[in-house]
Structure formats: structure tokens, C-alpha cells
Design an enzyme around this catalytic site. Structure first.
Site, PDB file in Angstrom:
ATOM      1  N   HIS A   1       0.830  -1.206   0.000  1.00  0.00           N
ATOM      2  CA  HIS A   1       0.000   0.000   0.000  1.00  0.00           C
ATOM      3  C   HIS A   1       0.868   1.261   0.000  1.00  0.00           C
ATOM      4  CE1 HIS A   1      -3.317   2.645   0.966  1.00  0.00           C
ATOM      5  NE2 HIS A   1      -2.512   3.198   1.853  1.00  0.00           N
TER       6      HIS A   1
ATOM      7  N   ARG B   1       7.424  -9.631 -17.567  1.00  0.00           N
ATOM      8  CA  ARG B   1       8.066 -10.772 -16.923  1.00  0.00           C
ATOM      9  C   ARG B   1       6.995 -11.473 -16.106  1.00  0.00           C
ATOM     10  NH1 ARG B   1      11.579  -6.391 -15.800  1.00  0.00           N
ATOM     11  NH2 ARG B   1      13.434  -6.464 -17.129  1.00  0.00           N
TER      12      ARG B   1
ATOM     13  N   ARG C   1       6.206 -12.508 -21.972  1.00  0.00           N
ATOM     14  CA  ARG C   1       7.190 -13.571 -22.069  1.00  0.00           C
ATOM     15  C   ARG C   1       6.703 -14.726 -21.198  1.00  0.00           C
ATOM     16  NH1 ARG C   1      12.967 -12.287 -19.714  1.00  0.00           N
ATOM     17  NH2 ARG C   1      11.850 -12.536 -17.758  1.00  0.00           N
TER      18      ARG C   1
ATOM     19  N   ASN D   1      20.904  -9.037 -22.199  1.00  0.00           N
ATOM     20  CA  ASN D   1      21.608  -9.510 -20.993  1.00  0.00           C
ATOM     21  C   ASN D   1      22.113 -10.936 -21.158  1.00  0.00           C
ATOM     22  OD1 ASN D   1      20.506  -7.118 -20.276  1.00  0.00           O
ATOM     23  ND2 ASN D   1      19.369  -7.869 -18.507  1.00  0.00           N
ATOM     24  N   ASP D   2      21.221 -11.818 -21.609  1.00  0.00           N
ATOM     25  CA  ASP D   2      21.637 -13.206 -21.781  1.00  0.00           C
ATOM     26  C   ASP D   2      22.495 -13.383 -23.034  1.00  0.00           C
ATOM     27  OD1 ASP D   2      20.851 -14.569 -19.543  1.00  0.00           O
ATOM     28  OD2 ASP D   2      18.795 -14.859 -20.252  1.00  0.00           O
TER      29      ASP D   2
ATOM     30  N   ARG E   1      26.870 -13.119 -15.908  1.00  0.00           N
ATOM     31  CA  ARG E   1      26.636 -11.687 -15.708  1.00  0.00           C
ATOM     32  C   ARG E   1      26.616 -11.287 -14.236  1.00  0.00           C
ATOM     33  NH1 ARG E   1      20.581 -12.470 -17.848  1.00  0.00           N
ATOM     34  NH2 ARG E   1      19.432 -11.989 -15.956  1.00  0.00           N
TER      35      ARG E   1
END
Lengths: 85, 571
Positions: free
Chosen positions: B193, B300, B336, B458-459, B469
Site C-alpha cells: 500500500h 516478466r 514472455r 543480458n543473456d 553476468r
């Protein structure tokens, strides 16, 4: 006395966010009202009873009214739960 | 004492001021038996009316503050306080029949309500349980004639930083926000909240700051960074000056960037691109909209699977996806599918301990092996697709065979929904993440079988350079500027262009001002980044010339080392 069976279409369920509005609507009628679900019943003029009933989206409930404005009450309450918010 | 505390950034911005600590109110129930039952009932009734006046005032105040959704809570509070059958009568009954004092009777009745709500398996009702506790405290405080201690308004007249374990809706509503610079709480996550309200009111906030109340005292000078979650307690003068500079800079920048809201993302020579947001929860959508995202380039979906023992049901997933789609209107939203494994494990999924989790059982590999898990998610997505511009993409695809199997399961999910007569999306765009080098190398091949690509930098960087990473020992090996990575990105973009499909990018690099001109030059048309970067990047794009970027990118592809490339791009 009038009873109607209906399905709760409200996205977050009758027990959650819409409960306060449902109670305010119920209080406009003088008839004695009852909402039944899953073997339990609650007075829709009582928000705590209504919330504890736990009727989520997709629940099949029965709305019962007895009194002078019973027909209008049942129709209005059924209409309310039929909205999807 | 000078120190630093790390929490979770919940509402962006820098704030500094003096700590005002709000302790949780603890009720103690007196043991007395009322002598005059009617007087005790009267005491209860007048306390109840006082509480009704308070919540009504709070409702009005919240409406005025423009926090309509938060205000709704107080409408429910008022109904509870006025609930004859559920609250008032049971309390009076206990006072009359059991000779309980008013405090005990109120606590008893509302505690049993709290228990009922707690037992309901539903996040919303859990929050309502907290509301009922809040009301109990309010009525009890009024019976006892004591002030709830969160109105230390006069302690520091301005520049207040609210420090608390957590804030109940009524606490936040009572605060006079004119004087509040920021909020820090010890508990809570980005969807609490406190976080929600802070974002609505655009107040910097940090939540989940472990150890906060142990170390911070009333009147301590605090600087908080709502983006990084860093809290500095009693920093020295030099540090304060630095923060002040950063804060001024931040505000100046924010105002400048506001001008770019509502504009197109277009270069000086007329090349238009789309800037979209990456989101990780339903409530992130609002931040995306506030920053004028032109779509959601990455949802995500893992947020539904986190911090819980059982897997989310199809219905629960459907409702979350639907809300995201509805809020985005007709703008595209790319979901995704579950990307579990790697560095993300979930209690609901039993995954094996692996030596090399990033090279192991993760993402699409898990989903293809557990069709029921995968199909539950796909069905929820297809059903939600009726309510907006749904796109689906599969993560970690390394072979055409995986793509084929994923598409078959998607078809099966659709057929099962059709057979059951459940409304769902019939036609939709299906794409893949290009994050495994194999997929980038075979991009022209994949392009014939999908509607879009989304490059996951990133990957892609970590797999291309074989550098974890998250491992600080190889941090210098891990770099997006490496020519091998950039060549893969460039060839993926041109393969998409040749095949006439869309190509976007949803890794960190898509919001990196140093790299954006290069990707623009490669021909990238969709950049998806964290919401807070969107306006910054739109400003940058508006100052670029596409033809120049294209020429520059051709030069970059001739270079052989990451350091040369980085030097050119940072010029």
C-alpha cells in the site's frame, strides 16, 4: 417473497472491492434481503457478513427479498452482480 | 550515528529530511467489568461515531488529494462501522450479556472478523484483514480517549521523512503530505500500500529496509533514493551537498523530460521508432503509462510464481494478464512465458540443483518438459487476449524444434479452450526472445516461423562471451560493446527486416543512451526498457539523425575490440 439465482460477474468478486457499493444499494430497499452462497447466507445490508460469505467471481448466488419493494430489490441486486465493473 | 541502509526502491526520486517515526499502535485491553452496562454501550457508540467522522474526513481528504482508489477503502471502512448486524449488535450483545468492557467487546468482534478474512486465500482479503485491525485500533483509541500516535505533526514543521515498520491505509491518509518529503518502511514490497500511494503522490519511497527501526531515531537526518533503495542516515555535510546537487539535477531533468511525454519518438530526419516498457508486476503498468510508454515490450510473468508454495491457477493468471492488457488499451503488450531457472527459482517448482544453472534446465526447457504448467499459462494468456493487444514470446529458444513444440502446445491450449467454449484470442503474434547465440546465428531461419523477435541483450552477452553476468570476477569480460555481440545483434535485426517481421530489444542495453544510437543505426525500431528511461531515450532519439547513426554503425562493425567501440560510442 422473491428469489433469483445469478452468477457473480464482478471481476474482483462480491466479497471484495464492490462489497461497499452492494451494501449501499441494498440499504435503499426496505425489504428484508438475503444472499445465499455455498450453504451460507448473509444479510447484504451487513458488509461484514457479505465479505465473510466469500462469493468470488463466477460464484452462483441466490438473492432473496421479502417486503414491499422485493421485486425492485432483487432486480437491482442481480443487475449489480452481473456487471463486470 | 552515520550509516547506510539498503532497501527496495518503491517510488523514484531523491528525498531528504528529518525522520519522524511512526510506531505501530498497540492496544492493551483493560480487565475492568463495567458497572453501568448502558453507560458502557453509550461509550462504545460515541467512540464509533467519532471513528465514522474520522473515516468520512479521510475519504474526503483522499478524494481531494486525487487518490480515488485509495479512498474507496474508506468507504468500506464506513460501511463496517455502520454495520448493525455484523458489528454494532454483536458488540452491544457482548457488553450486555457477557459484561465485557467496550474495548474488550470491540476487540473480540473485530478480531474474529480479522481471522475470517485472514483465512481467505486471496491477497485482497488479506489486506482487508489489516483494514479491520486498523478500524479496531481506531475505535479502541476513541473509547480510551487516547490519540493514535501517528500525528506527531508538530514535531518537525517541515522536511519530514516518514519512518515506519509499515503504514496502514488510515495512517497514510492522515498524514499531511504537504510537509512530507519521502517515506521509508521496514517491511513491504513494491506492491505494498505504501509503495502504491507513494507513487500516486509522486513521493520518493523505499520499502523493505531491513534494520531500519533499529538504527533510525526521531530527528535523524535521512537521505533516501527511491530508485536504488539506498538510505543514508546522518550523512556528513559534504555528502548532503552532493545529494542536494543530485536532487536539483533530478528535478530539473524530470521537468525537462515531461515535455517529451505525448510526443512521437522520431529522429531529426524522420525515422520513427517505438519506445516501450519492461514490467514485472501489474502495478508497474501505471508507471509505464505515466512515462508515456508506447506499449509493453516485456512482461516478466514470473511475478505470479514468486514467494508462494503453490503454482498460480489459470484464473488467477488470467485476471492479472487481463488487467495489464485492459490498462494498456490497444497498445501492444508482449508477454514472455515463464522464465524460471537460471537465477530465478520458485518454491512452487521443484527444480534440480545444478552446477551451471544458466546453461541448465530453465525457461522454455522447463515449460516444454512440463506441458501442464505451460498450457495453464498459455490458456490464461489466450483468454486474457480478448481484452487487449496480446503478443506472446518464448524465452531461451535455441532450436527450431523447440519453437515448433512450443507452438504446438499453444495450438493445443487454444483448441482445448475452443472445445470447452471458453472465449479466447484466436489470432495473435507469436515471437521469440533472441538471447541464445544459436538463435541469433539462425535468425534468418527463425524469421520464417515467427511474427517478431525481441533481442534479450543480458543473456545474449553472457552466452556469447561465456561470462556469467552476476560474477564480479568476470565483470570485465561481460560487455555489450564486444564486436561479436554487436555483430549478432546487427545480423538479427537485418534478418528480421529482410523477412518483413518486427524486431525489438528488451534488455538493459535498449535503454542505454550510449548504445541506442548504434542500435538505431542497425535498423532497430522497437526499444523496450524500464519505464523511468523512456522519456530520457525519447529526448535522445529526437536529437539524433538516423542516416548519421547508420553510417556510424557501419564504422563500428569494422572495429575489432570492445574498447575501441566503447570509445567511439562514448564520444
Amino acid at each position: 417473497m422473491i428469489s433469483k439465482e445469478t452468477m457473480v460477474k464482478l471481476e474482483s468478486g462480491l466479497h471484495a472491492r464492490p462489497a461497499a457499493k452492494f451494501v449501499q444499494l441494498s440499504k435503499r430497499f426496505t425489504s428484508k434481503l438475503l444472499v445465499s452462497y455455498n450453504g451460507k447466507s448473509a444479510d447484504p445490508k451487513s458488509i461484514l457478513g457479505l465479505m465473510a460469505l466469500g462469493a468470488g467471481k463466477g460464484s452462483v448466488i441466490v438473492i432473496t427479498a421479502e417486503g414491499e419493494d422485493e421485486a425492485q430489490a432483487v432486480d437491482a441486486l442481480v443487475d449489480f452482480v452481473q456487471q463486470s465493473e | 550515528m552515520k550509516m547506510e541502509i539498503k532497501g527496495i526502491g518503491a517510488s523514484p526520486g531523491l528525498a531528504m529530511g528529518y525522520a519522524v517515526i511512526y510506531q505501530k499502535f498497540e492496544i492493551s485491553i483493560p480487565d475492568t467489568i463495567p458497572e453501568d452496562v448502558d453507560a458502557e454501550i453509550k461509550k462504545f457508540q460515541s467512540a464509533r461515531h467519532e471513528s465514522i467522522c474520522e473515516v468520512t474526513a479521510l475519504f474526503d481528504k483522499m478524494m481531494k488529494d486525487g487518490a480515488g482508489e485509495a479512498a474507496e477503502v474508506f468507504m468500506a471502512h464506513k460501511e463496517i462501522l455502520e454495520d448493525e448486524a455484523g458489528f454494532v449488535m454483536p458488540v452491544i450483545e457482548r457488553i450486555r450479556e457477557k459484561s465485557e468492557n467496550a474495548v474488550r467487546a470491540v476487540a473480540h468482534v473485530l478480531n474474529s472478523i480479522v481471522d475470517i478474512f485472514r483465512s481467505m486465500d486471496n491477497e485482497y482479503m488479506q489486506a482487508r484483514a489489516a483494514d479491520a485491525e486498523d478500524l479496531r485500533d481506531s475505535v479502541v483509541a476513541n473509547i480510551l480517549g487516547i490519540q493514535k500516535p501517528f500525528m506527531k505533526d508538530n514535531l518537525y514543521s517541515e522536511k519530514k521523512i516518514i519512518v515506519s515498520y509499515d503504514l496502514a491505509p488510515s495512517d497514510t491518509a492522515k498524514l499531511n503530505f504537504d510537509k512530507v518529503e519521502g517515506i521509508v518502511t521496514q517491511s513491504g514490497g513494491t506492491t505494498s500500500h505504501t509503495a502504491l500511494l507513494a507513487r500516486t503522490l509522486e513521493l520518493p519511497a523505499v520499502v523493505g529496509a531491513v534494520g531500519l527501526l533499529e538504527h533510525v531515531k526521531d530527528g535523524d537526518f535521512i537521505v533516501l533514493d527511491g530508485e536504488t533503495g539506498k538510505i543514508a542516515v546522518n550523512p556528513d555535510k559534504q555528502e548532503v551537498e552532493e545529494y542536494q546537487k543530485r536532487k536539483d539535477e533530478y528535478i530539473k531533468q524530470k521537468n525537462e523530460l515531461r515535455e517529451y511525454s505525448g510526443r512521437r519518438s522520431i529522429t531529426l530526419d524522420g525515422r520513427q521508432v517505438r519506445l516501450e516498457a519492461n514490467i514485472g508486476t501489474v502495478s508497474d503498468v501505471q508507471t509505464a503509462i505515466d512515462n508515456d510508454a508506447e506499449g509493453i515490450g516485456l512482461v516478466r510473468t514470473e511475478f505470479l510464481y514468486m514467494e508462494r508454495k503453490e503454482l498460480p491457477s489459470e484464473q488467477e493468471q488470467f485476471e492479472a494478464y487481463k488487467r495489464i492488457l485492459e490498462e494498456m488499451g490497444d497498445k501492444p503488450v508482449i508477454f514472455r512465458t515463464l522464465d524460471a531457472g537460471g537465477d530465478k527459482s520458485f518454491p512452487g517448482l521443484t527444480l534440480p540443483q545444478e552446477e551451471n544453472p544458466f546453461l541448465g534446465y530453465r525457461a522454455i526447457r522447463i515449460c516444454l518438459n512440463t506441458p501442464s504448467l505451460f498450457k495453464t499459462q498459455l490458456k490464461a494468456l489466450l483468454r486474457a487476449g480478448v481484452y487487449g493487444n496480446l503478443k506472446i514470446m518464448f524465452p531461451m529458444i535455441s532450436s527450431l524444434d523447440e519453437l515448433r513444440r512450443a507452438k504446438i502446445l499453444l495450438e493445443q491450449a487454444a483448441e482445448e479452450l475452443s472445445a470447452a467454449g471458453v472465449p479466447h484470442r484466436k489470432k495473435l503474434s507469436v515471437g521469440i526472445m533472441v538471447e541464445v547465440p544459436a538463435a541469433a546465428i539462425l535468425a534468418d531461419c527463425f524469421a520464417e516461423h515467427v511474427d517478431f523477435f525481441s533481442i534479450g541483450t543480458n543473456d545474449l552477452v553472457q552466452y556469447t562471451l561465456a561470462a556469467d553476468r552476476g560474477n564480479p570476477n568476470v565483470a570485465d569480460v561481460y560487455t555489450t560493446f564486444h564486436p561479436a555481440v554487436l555483430k549478432l545483434i546487427a545480423s538479427t535485426i537485418s534478418a528480421a527486416e529482410k523477412a518483413g517481421i518486427e524486431c525489438g530489444m528488451c534488455g538493459e542495453a535498449a535503454g542505454d543512451p550510449t548504445l541506442v544510437p548504434l542500435f538505431l543505426g542497425f535498423g532497430l525500431k522497437k526499444f523496450s526498457m524500464s519505464s523511468s528511461s523512456i522519456l530520457k531515450i525519447r529526448k535522445l532519439i529526437s536529437s539524433l539523425n538516423y542516416e548519421e547513426c547508420k553510417r556510424m554503425s557501419e564504422r563500428v562493425l569494422q572495429l575489432n575490440t570492445a574498447s575501441d567501440i566503447e570509445r567511439i560510442l562514448k564520444k
